[in-house]
Design an enzyme around this catalytic site. Sequence first.
Site, PDB file in Angstrom:
ATOM      1  CB  SER A  70       3.601  -4.559  25.456  1.00 31.87           C
ATOM      2  OG  SER A  70       4.402  -3.795  26.365  1.00 31.87           O
ATOM      3  CE  LYS A  73       6.305  -5.803  27.924  1.00 32.70           C
ATOM      4  NZ  LYS A  73       5.609  -4.813  28.546  1.00 32.70           N
ATOM      5  CE1 TYR A 200       9.884  -5.062  27.815  1.00 32.83           C
ATOM      6  CE2 TYR A 200      10.550  -2.813  28.325  1.00 32.83           C
ATOM      7  CZ  TYR A 200       9.558  -3.765  28.102  1.00 32.83           C
ATOM      8  OH  TYR A 200       8.332  -3.169  28.420  1.00 32.83           O
ATOM      9  CE1 TYR A 250       0.873  -4.544  29.325  1.00 34.28           C
ATOM     10  CE2 TYR A 250      -0.623  -3.360  28.226  1.00 34.28           C
ATOM     11  CZ  TYR A 250       0.573  -4.123  28.364  1.00 34.28           C
ATOM     12  OH  TYR A 250       1.640  -4.143  27.156  1.00 34.28           O
ATOM     13  CB  VAL A 268       2.203   1.886  24.781  1.00 35.16           C
ATOM     14  CG1 VAL A 268       1.358   1.315  26.028  1.00 35.16           C
ATOM     15  CG2 VAL A 268       3.561   1.751  24.822  1.00 35.16           C
TER      16      VAL A 268
HETATM   17  N1  GLN Z   1       8.374  -0.011  25.793  1.00 32.18           N
HETATM   18  C1  GLN Z   1       7.036   0.195  26.628  1.00 32.18           C
HETATM   19  C2  GLN Z   1       7.463   0.417  27.929  1.00 32.18           C
HETATM   20  O1  GLN Z   1       8.389  -0.423  28.514  1.00 32.18           O
HETATM   21  C3  GLN Z   1       6.142  -0.921  26.333  1.00 32.18           C
HETATM   22  C4  GLN Z   1       4.876  -1.000  27.209  1.00 32.18           C
HETATM   23  C5  GLN Z   1       3.607  -1.487  26.554  1.00 32.18           C
HETATM   24  O2  GLN Z   1       3.381  -1.523  25.360  1.00 32.18           O
HETATM   25  N2  GLN Z   1       2.778  -1.666  27.413  1.00 32.18           N
HETATM   26  O3  GLN Z   1       6.967   0.965  28.724  1.00 32.18           O
END
Ligand code: GLN
Length: 314
Positions: A70, A73, A200, A250, A268
């Site tokens: 993530s 993002k 994505y 988050y 993650v």
């Molecule tokens: N690829 C992961 C997902 O879409 C990314 C989530 C994350 O890093 N929080 O669930």
Amino acid sequence: MTTVIDSVPLGVVLDDIVQLHRPRNERGSVPARIPHLSAPPFDRFGIAVATTTGEIFSAGDAGIPFSIQSISKVFTLAMALGVDDRDSLWSRVLREPSGTSFDSLVQLEVEHGIPRNPFINPGALVVTDHLMESFPDSAGHFLRFLAEQVGESTVGVGPFIDEAAAQSELASGNRNLALAHFLKDFGNLRHPAQAVVESYIRQCSVMMTCEQTAKAGLFLARGGRGEAGSVVSKDQAKRICSIMLTCGMYDAAGEFAYRVGLPGKSGVGGGILVIVPGRYSICVWSPRLDSKGNSLAGMAALADLTDRTGWSVF
Ligand code: GLN
């Protein structure tokens, strides 16, 4: 020139952080539906600090590529805003902390398909969809963008997409597909749900080292100026950092602001990118996560580093 903290060279401070925070036993978790993230051993720990004056300091496993997940993002948001001169993205995604997990379906349903912010999964899917208007191969464009920001000055192979990992995540990507179908049903996705989720997930599957990730984030510490020119305007850089502060971790954004006091974005894969505006871009990586999906050792290390250095926006 070298950066010194209370007469201790920054490199020495980072070595000490690694000594203290490298995990000594297996604690924390990895996400069950992304099997390849359990591959790195629990005791991996790296940290890198890139400075706006062009220096880079690192310690531990800062040269080992990890899955940025993530953290991607932040970069896709910057790229989307960089080509969005009418600010039209903001009619499709909000800028409020979600207080829910990054892949929650409930909130999206209740709020009629407008994601709370660009850093939860539905928000990032909208950003990717937006980006695909200008760049149909958004993941390829994303990779070129990162390679340009990282430049030549770090060791190791440049950023690359772990295609096998992307395929395996896609095979168990039902929740992201569900989010995309919800968005589509609410009229907030222009491309087919499957195509957006694929792009994505490929963006999430980019591998970079801590050094490379810190370098890639440097444009945010430099008021939007990247390696090869402007990425976003000064105002946009400020605003991206604001969203990182309020939404980057988050439903642990409040805890991170309390403990670290800087804009940050986690993934993650165990990485966290942190910006000290005007001064530094920092990346820490350790693969085991807490219950909110943030790196356990990474969080502790950043709290320690910012306490020692006084780096904060407050
Ligand atoms: N690829 C992961 C997902 O879409 C990314 C989530 C994350 O890093 N929080 O669930």
